[in-house]
Design a protein around this motif. Sequence first.
Motif, short mmCIF file in Angstrom:
data_model
loop_
_atom_site.label_atom_id
_atom_site.label_comp_id
_atom_site.label_asym_id
_atom_site.label_seq_id
_atom_site.Cartn_x
_atom_site.Cartn_y
_atom_site.Cartn_z
N TYR A 133 14.97 -18.11 -16.23
CA TYR A 133 15.17 -17.35 -15.01
C TYR A 133 15.18 -18.28 -13.79
O TYR A 133 15.98 -18.11 -12.89
N GLN A 134 14.29 -19.27 -13.78
CA GLN A 134 14.18 -20.17 -12.64
C GLN A 134 15.35 -21.15 -12.55
O GLN A 134 15.52 -21.80 -11.54
N HIS A 135 16.14 -21.27 -13.59
CA HIS A 135 17.22 -22.26 -13.62
C HIS A 135 18.60 -21.62 -13.58
O HIS A 135 19.57 -22.20 -14.08
N GLN A 136 18.73 -20.49 -12.94
CA GLN A 136 20.00 -19.79 -12.91
C GLN A 136 21.07 -20.52 -12.10
O GLN A 136 22.25 -20.31 -12.32
N GLN A 137 20.66 -21.38 -11.20
CA GLN A 137 21.62 -22.08 -10.34
C GLN A 137 22.21 -23.33 -11.02
O GLN A 137 23.06 -23.98 -10.45
N GLN A 138 21.75 -23.62 -12.22
CA GLN A 138 22.27 -24.78 -12.95
C GLN A 138 22.58 -24.36 -14.38
O GLN A 138 22.09 -23.35 -14.85
N ASP A 139 23.40 -25.15 -15.02
CA ASP A 139 23.74 -24.85 -16.42
C ASP A 139 22.57 -25.15 -17.32
O ASP A 139 21.89 -26.17 -17.18
N VAL A 140 22.31 -24.24 -18.26
CA VAL A 140 21.25 -24.41 -19.25
C VAL A 140 21.87 -24.33 -20.63
O VAL A 140 22.64 -23.41 -20.92
N PHE A 141 21.54 -25.31 -21.46
CA PHE A 141 22.07 -25.37 -22.81
C PHE A 141 20.92 -25.34 -23.81
O PHE A 141 19.77 -25.58 -23.44
N GLN A 142 21.24 -25.11 -25.05
CA GLN A 142 20.21 -25.03 -26.09
C GLN A 142 19.37 -26.30 -26.12
O GLN A 142 18.16 -26.24 -26.23
N ARG A 143 19.99 -27.44 -26.02
CA ARG A 143 19.26 -28.71 -26.09
C ARG A 143 18.22 -28.81 -24.97
O ARG A 143 17.17 -29.44 -25.13
N ASP A 144 18.52 -28.18 -23.81
CA ASP A 144 17.56 -28.19 -22.70
C ASP A 144 16.30 -27.41 -23.09
O ASP A 144 15.19 -27.83 -22.77
N LEU A 145 16.48 -26.29 -23.75
CA LEU A 145 15.35 -25.47 -24.18
C LEU A 145 14.53 -26.20 -25.25
O LEU A 145 13.31 -26.16 -25.24
N GLU A 146 15.23 -26.86 -26.17
CA GLU A 146 14.56 -27.62 -27.22
C GLU A 146 13.65 -28.69 -26.59
O GLU A 146 12.49 -28.84 -26.98
N ALA A 147 14.18 -29.40 -25.60
CA ALA A 147 13.42 -30.46 -24.94
C ALA A 147 12.28 -29.89 -24.10
O ALA A 147 11.15 -30.40 -24.13
N GLU A 148 12.55 -28.84 -23.35
CA GLU A 148 11.54 -28.26 -22.46
C GLU A 148 10.34 -27.73 -23.22
O GLU A 148 9.19 -27.90 -22.80
N PHE A 149 10.59 -27.07 -24.35
CA PHE A 149 9.50 -26.42 -25.09
C PHE A 149 9.06 -27.21 -26.32
O PHE A 149 8.20 -26.77 -27.06
N HIS A 150 9.68 -28.38 -26.54
CA HIS A 150 9.31 -29.26 -27.65
C HIS A 150 9.35 -28.52 -28.99
O HIS A 150 8.39 -28.54 -29.76
N GLU A 209 34.78 -28.20 -20.46
CA GLU A 209 34.85 -29.63 -20.79
C GLU A 209 34.56 -29.92 -22.26
O GLU A 209 35.01 -30.92 -22.79
N ASP A 210 33.77 -29.06 -22.90
CA ASP A 210 33.37 -29.31 -24.29
C ASP A 210 33.18 -27.96 -25.00
O ASP A 210 32.19 -27.27 -24.78
N ALA A 211 34.12 -27.61 -25.84
CA ALA A 211 34.10 -26.30 -26.51
C ALA A 211 32.88 -26.14 -27.41
O ALA A 211 32.49 -25.02 -27.74
N ARG A 212 32.26 -27.26 -27.83
CA ARG A 212 31.08 -27.17 -28.68
C ARG A 212 29.85 -26.69 -27.92
O ARG A 212 28.95 -26.10 -28.49
N LEU A 213 29.82 -26.95 -26.62
CA LEU A 213 28.67 -26.55 -25.81
C LEU A 213 28.78 -25.10 -25.40
O LEU A 213 29.84 -24.61 -25.06
N LYS A 214 27.64 -24.43 -25.43
CA LYS A 214 27.56 -23.04 -24.98
C LYS A 214 26.49 -22.96 -23.90
O LYS A 214 25.32 -23.29 -24.12
N ARG A 215 26.91 -22.53 -22.73
CA ARG A 215 25.99 -22.35 -21.60
C ARG A 215 25.24 -21.04 -21.81
O ARG A 215 25.82 -20.03 -22.18
N ILE A 216 23.94 -21.04 -21.58
CA ILE A 216 23.12 -19.85 -21.78
C ILE A 216 22.94 -19.17 -20.42
O ILE A 216 22.49 -19.80 -19.46
N VAL A 217 23.32 -17.90 -20.38
CA VAL A 217 23.28 -17.14 -19.13
C VAL A 217 22.51 -15.84 -19.36
O VAL A 217 22.73 -15.15 -20.36
N LEU A 218 21.61 -15.53 -18.43
CA LEU A 218 20.86 -14.27 -18.52
C LEU A 218 21.76 -13.10 -18.14
O LEU A 218 22.57 -13.20 -17.22
N THR A 219 21.59 -12.00 -18.83
CA THR A 219 22.32 -10.78 -18.50
C THR A 219 21.55 -10.02 -17.40
O THR A 219 20.40 -10.34 -17.11
N SER A 220 22.19 -9.02 -16.83
CA SER A 220 21.51 -8.22 -15.82
C SER A 220 20.31 -7.50 -16.43
O SER A 220 19.29 -7.28 -15.77
#
Length: 111
Positions: free
Chosen positions: A1-18, A44-55
């Motif tokens: 929720y706090q990172h809505q202004q930037q792209d968030v990917f699965q790898r970011d979550l893996e790193a953040e939560f170890h 830029e990269d079809a393999r990457l999926k950006r994670i976006v919160l729904t309403s």
Amino acid sequence: YQHQQQDVFQRDLEAEFHVRRSTVTGILKGMEKKGLIQRLSVEEDARLKRIVLTSQAKSLHREVEMAVARMEEIALRGLSEAEIEVFLEILEKMKANLQEDMLTYEEQKGE
């Protein structure tokens, strides 16, 4: 929720939560199934999926924030500022102890 202004990917979550990739994959699949997130392709990269919160997820976040604020208000009712300060100091010490122990455990496990 706090990172809505930037792209968030699965790898970011893996790193953040170890946590492992498989763990995050399972959680994201469940969240997607419940309508809380969408995974959107990146040009830029079809393999990457950006994670976006729904309403729906944003609405749920607001509800949870209000519930937490209410519980905090109830839990702290009748406590003085000094009592709350001492309580928080004790919690910080306990947290530091647990973190130190976890580091020691990780070091021993790595040996």
